[in-house]
Motif scaffolding. Structure first.
Motif, PDB file in Angstrom:
ATOM      1  N   UNK A   4       8.133   0.299   1.361  1.00 60.04           N
ATOM      2  CA  UNK A   4       9.289   0.788   2.112  1.00 60.04           C
ATOM      3  C   UNK A   4       9.404   0.192   3.498  1.00 60.04           C
ATOM      4  N   UNK A   5       8.334  -0.421   3.981  1.00 55.02           N
ATOM      5  CA  UNK A   5       8.391  -1.054   5.295  1.00 55.02           C
ATOM      6  C   UNK A   5       8.827  -2.508   5.101  1.00 55.02           C
ATOM      7  N   UNK A  52       0.169  -7.014  -5.990  1.00 54.10           N
ATOM      8  CA  UNK A  52      -0.393  -5.719  -6.385  1.00 54.10           C
ATOM      9  C   UNK A  52       0.025  -4.603  -5.425  1.00 54.10           C
ATOM     10  N   UNK A  53       0.102  -3.414  -5.980  1.00 55.55           N
ATOM     11  CA  UNK A  53       0.362  -2.227  -5.161  1.00 55.55           C
ATOM     12  C   UNK A  53      -0.874  -1.341  -5.239  1.00 55.55           C
ATOM     13  N   UNK A  86      10.973   3.683  13.227  1.00 52.15           N
ATOM     14  CA  UNK A  86      10.485   3.397  14.577  1.00 52.15           C
ATOM     15  C   UNK A  86       8.958   3.432  14.642  1.00 52.15           C
ATOM     16  N   UNK A  87       8.343   4.420  13.992  1.00 53.78           N
ATOM     17  CA  UNK A  87       6.885   4.562  14.069  1.00 53.78           C
ATOM     18  C   UNK A  87       6.179   3.389  13.384  1.00 53.78           C
ATOM     19  N   UNK A  88       6.727   2.933  12.256  1.00 56.23           N
ATOM     20  CA  UNK A  88       6.125   1.789  11.559  1.00 56.23           C
ATOM     21  C   UNK A  88       6.148   0.551  12.457  1.00 56.23           C
ATOM     22  N   UNK A  89       7.275   0.344  13.124  1.00 53.08           N
ATOM     23  CA  UNK A  89       7.365  -0.801  14.020  1.00 53.08           C
ATOM     24  C   UNK A  89       6.388  -0.647  15.181  1.00 53.08           C
ATOM     25  N   UNK A  90       6.358   0.519  15.752  1.00 49.20           N
ATOM     26  CA  UNK A  90       5.488   0.720  16.920  1.00 49.20           C
ATOM     27  C   UNK A  90       4.027   0.472  16.562  1.00 49.20           C
ATOM     28  N   UNK A  91       3.627   0.956  15.405  1.00 52.86           N
ATOM     29  CA  UNK A  91       2.228   0.805  15.002  1.00 52.86           C
ATOM     30  C   UNK A  91       1.862  -0.671  14.822  1.00 52.86           C
ATOM     31  N   UNK A  92       2.712  -1.398  14.145  1.00 54.68           N
ATOM     32  CA  UNK A  92       2.447  -2.826  13.914  1.00 54.68           C
ATOM     33  C   UNK A  92       2.419  -3.568  15.252  1.00 54.68           C
ATOM     34  N   UNK A 107       0.847  -1.202   0.000  1.00 53.04           N
ATOM     35  CA  UNK A 107       0.000   0.000   0.000  1.00 53.04           C
ATOM     36  C   UNK A 107       0.872   1.238   0.000  1.00 53.04           C
ATOM     37  N   UNK A 108       0.375   2.272  -0.677  1.00 55.15           N
ATOM     38  CA  UNK A 108       1.149   3.502  -0.832  1.00 55.15           C
ATOM     39  C   UNK A 108       0.194   4.684  -0.898  1.00 55.15           C
ATOM     40  N   UNK A 109       0.754   5.872  -1.079  1.00 53.56           N
ATOM     41  CA  UNK A 109      -0.053   7.089  -1.135  1.00 53.56           C
ATOM     42  C   UNK A 109      -0.027   7.820   0.202  1.00 53.56           C
ATOM     43  N   UNK A 110      -0.719   8.972   0.250  1.00 55.82           N
ATOM     44  CA  UNK A 110      -0.742   9.747   1.494  1.00 55.82           C
ATOM     45  C   UNK A 110      -1.628   9.103   2.550  1.00 55.82           C
TER      46      UNK A 110
END
Ligand SMILES: Cc1cc2nc3c(=O)[nH]c(=O)nc-3n(C[C@H](O)[C@H](O)[C@H](O)COP(=O)(O)OP(=O)(O)OC[C@H]3O[C@@H](n4cnc5c(N)ncnc54)[C@H](O)[C@@H]3O)c2cc1C
Ligand code: SF4
Lengths: 545, 199
Positions: free
Chosen positions: B87-88, A436-437, B145-151, A89-92
């Motif tokens: 990116x994660x 898929x993205x 850090x925030x991505x990890x914390x959220x998951x 998933x991407x986007x704002x």
């Protein structure tokens, strides 16, 4: 892999078919129609086409559920009803997929949907003409009205005698639900105080016995699969009826590619227990929902169709839309007990149509919505509108008051935008298919609309005697990605779901939506599918596809 | 802990004989979680348990053990993660990196391991991670850090609020098949539901 022509005529597949892998095939040589996906649209089509005497094969990626054995009164374990394969998933405003909006298995999304069953309004089909936003559909409300009638009768939708908004004013085929939950009562009282009209929700949930199924017992686990079979799903209604009419329904069969013979579709390639098989068909209907249908089309590119099938317009995968679906949780001085009763039993469409002075186009539905501990705690902890997190002592103390909370939910129109899209990423899944993205960002009108709605939800919550405490940012439903239209340069399929480019390829389901409306979509998904079925039966009888 | 448990006498599990067999098995298994882990290393599992305890503000071992076992199971499972932000890192990797990051942050700020910190200091470390304002930048180059914390918070909360002891704490009615609810309107309760006066 998509351009590998050898893979297009795989001898392995023929061998695999005759091997002992447990896949018994009825129309192994060729079917009249092959439907990909046994969800809301796939179920209706399978039944209608089989009833008309056509040889139908349905291929469904997920399992053939047995409600008594496979479902449970439990949130965590029932996340398995969703399409859980990883999507990027991407986007704002990256979407939350999985259980939030995608089903997997016979019945598709209807197995764990909430059952709110609304029609779109006349204006929903002509937002460009009426409001200068979005796009007009190639059909009007009146083209679909007879099919709404048909579907609502066929599945015994319950609802109020009078429905005050839109072209359809009721009555519904089955009596309105009674009693309603405390949350729904409070919501209606709050609306009353503010002069906002509200109704008991029209639902694809039985209010009285029908077709051998019992009425709802108010268990409240609609999003975990209905165990007593009071809620409609394709799993318990359309698919068994289609099978009785002769359709073949194969579960655990994931279609990975659409096969071409020249300018026409010849069938599909699918994977079952790690082996590849082929299903040949005169007509192929893709009903795999908003992410998987474009993914399949894009993944089936050939030298003749290098941008993917049915994609001469470049619109495959584009203009996907969720509904904005923010929640307001408010704390009341009295117990509400959000776990009891059908989750949605009351709603208002008071804010549905465009009002210029609000500063944005289009509108929304607000519903009183139940909630269970995993859903509520997860949302207020990690999906807050202000992007903060709630944890530790604060979360624990909030949840100790779980029974004191009421909840209101938005179904808000999101306008189509070509940048919100399904594309193929560089990563592959275990079938070798590109993952898929899914890219999504709210646009300005969308944001103004949901902000307005949050304001109204707060107001209603206060009128209910509650203190609004948590605003959750969420989305619901997915639509678009293969939109219908009259102009082949601006759309993927025609008004019947037929590809502009490939006459024996059809697309059904939420992916053909042009705009999202402010209503829950499934009545429209099923009505469109019934309309496609009529057209296709006529065309196939006249050998016209 | 019992700041204001509204229903001190309520135990949802007492009703399990009225639940369907499948649900009873699923919920019952949570009361006897596995202590052996398939993906997490022993040190990671211990660290995760300490973090989870802060996130949910609870020290009951049987509940924490279940939460960690559930997360471990999901990390070892081939089932996908529904969605992953571009990116994660994949969930398996995100947890490995994130847990190491928590330890690194704890050392950077307090000079000792997370497990040895006071409750307040543990909270301080997690607060930094949740806001992305970490001291030890290098530990977070491959996973934000925030991505990890959220998951982590998401997975933790989902498992925690699935434990029958926690259901009892909050007065949740729990599984409701085959009997459903008869009294759903304002102020009404069926006989087996949690009652504030503790009957
Ligand atoms: C939690 C939740 C609540 C909802 N509540 C409501 C509500 O109250 N009211 C409402 O109107 N709508 C609701 N919806 C939305 C509703 O479920 C969808 O609108 C509807 O199911 C869409 O129908 P469809 O036929 O397009 O796709 P689906 O019903 O999703 O069916 C698609 C099917 O295709 C299968 N498939 C996909 N790819 C392949 C492949 N390659 N090979 C084989 N099979 C494949 C999938 O497994 C799936 O079974 C809700 C949805 C969710 C998830
Ligand atoms: S509330 Fe009614 S429709 Fe929903 S799961 Fe329970 S019995 Fe089925």
């Amino acid at each position: 892999m998509a351009n590998n022509d050898e893979k297009r005529h795989p001898n392995e597949a023929d061998r695999a078919r005759s091997s002992q892998d447990g896949l018994v095939r009825k129309y192994a040589e060729e079917a009249d129609v092959c439907i990909v996906g046994a969800g809301a649209a796939g179920g209706v089509l399978a039944y209608e086409l089989a009833k008309a005497g056509l040889r139908v094969v349905v291929l469904e990626a997920g399992p053939f559920w047995d409600p008594q054995r496979d479902f449970a009164s439990d949130e965590l374990s029932m996340q398995r009803l969703a399409w859980q394969e990883t999507r990027l998933v991407a986007g704002n405003d990256p979407l939350r997929l999985g259980h939030n909006n995608s089903g997997r298995g016979i019945g598709g999304g209807t197995v764990h949907f909430t059952g709110v069953f609304l029609r779109f309004h006349e204006s929903d089909f002509m937002t460009r003409t009426a409001d200068g936003v979005g796009e007009d559909w190639p059909i009007t409300y009146h083209d679909l009205a007879p099919y709404y009638d048909k579907i609502e009768r066929e599945i015994a939708v319950s609802g109020p005698h009078h429905f005050p908004w839109g072209a359809f004013q009721g009555p519904y085929p089955y009596p309105v639900r009674e009693p309603i939950s405390a949350n729904a009562q409070l919501f209606r009282e709050g609306c009353d105080k503010l002069g906002i009209e509200s109704v008991v929700a029209p639902l694809a949930i039985l209010s009285a016995p029908f077709d051998g199924r019992p009425p709802c017992i108010n268990r409240g686990f609609c999003n975990q699969g209905c165990m007593p079979n009071a809620k409609y799903s394709g799993l318990i209604h359309h698919i068994p009826k289609a099978i009785a009419e002769g359709a073949e329904v194969l579960s655990d069969c994931t279609v990975t590619e659409i096969l071409m013979a020249g300018d026409r579709v010849s069938g599909v390639l699918f994977s079952h227990q790690g082996l590849m098989h082929r299903q040949m068909a005169r007509v192929v209907i893709l009903a795999g929902f908003v992410v998987e249908t474009p993914r399949l089309l894009l993944n089936s590119a050939t030298s003749r169709f290098p941008q993917g099938l049915a994609n001469s317009s470049g619109w495959v995968g584009k203009a996907i839309m969720p509904h904005s679906s923010h929640d307001v949780y408010g704390r009341l001085p009295e117990e509400v007990r959000l776990y009891k009763g059908t989750p949605v039993l009351a709603l208002t469409q008071h804010f549905y149509e465009t009002e210029r002075e609000r500063g944005f186009a289009r509108g929304y539905t607000l519903s009183a919505h139940g909630s269970r501990p995993v859903g509520m705690a997860g949302a207020i902890a990690t999906e807050r509108e202000d992007k903060t997190f709630l944890w530790g002592k604060q979360l624990r103390e909030t949840m100790l008051d779980y029974n004191m909370y009421a909840r209101i939910t938005l179904v808000g129109e999101v306008l189509p935008h070509p940048d919100n899209a399904v594309t193929l990423s560089g990563e592959k899944d275990e079938n070798g298919m590109p993952i898929p993205k899914v890219t999504f960002s709210y646009q300005e009108n969308d944001r103004k609309l949901y902000q307005h709605a949050i304001g109204q939800m707060n107001r209603i919550m206060e009128a209910m005697g509650g203190k609004p405490e948590h605003v959750v940012s969420d989305t619901a439903h997915l639509m678009g990605g293969c939109r219908m239209g009259n102009n082949p340069e601006q759309s993927v399929v025609n008004e019947f779901g037929q590809s502009h480019d490939i006459p024996n390829l059809f697309i059904a389901g939420a992916s053909t939506f042009v705009t999202s409306s402010g209503s829950n979509p499934t009545n429209t998904v099923m009505a469109l599918a019934a309309r496609t079925a009529d057209k296709l039966i006529e065309a196939m009888q006249q050998r016209d596809v | 802990m019992a700041k204001h448990r509204r229903y001190p006498a309520y135990d949802v599990w007492e009703e399990h004989a009225n639940w369907d067999v499948h649900t009873r098995q699923i919920v019952g298994a949570r009361k006897m979680p596995q202590v052996a882990h398939s993906y997490l290393l022993p040190a990671e599992a211990l660290l995760l348990q300490a973090i989870v305890s802060v996130l949910v503000d609870d020290h009951r071992l049987e509940v924490l053990t279940f939460v960690v076992a559930h997360i471990d199971e999901s990390l070892a499972s081939p089932v996908g993660e529904s969605q992953r932000k571009v990116g994660v890192p994949e969930k398996k990797q995100l947890y490995r990196l994130g847990l190491a990051g928590v330890e690194a942050e704890s050392h950077a700020e307090f000079g000792c391991e997370f497990g040895a910190l006071s409750a307040g200091d543990q909270e301080q470390v997690l607060k930094r991670i949740s806001g992305g304002s970490v001291k030890e930048q290098e530990a977070w180059t491959h996973a934000a850090a925030v991505d990890f914390f959220k998951k982590l918070l998401h997975d933790t909360v989902q498992a925690y609020y699935s434990h029958p002891l926690v259901w009892s704490d909050i007065g949740y009615g729990g599984p409701a098949y085959p009997r459903g609810y008869v009294r759903v309107e304002k102020g009404l309760t069926d006989p087996w539901e949690a009652k504030a006066n503790g009957e």
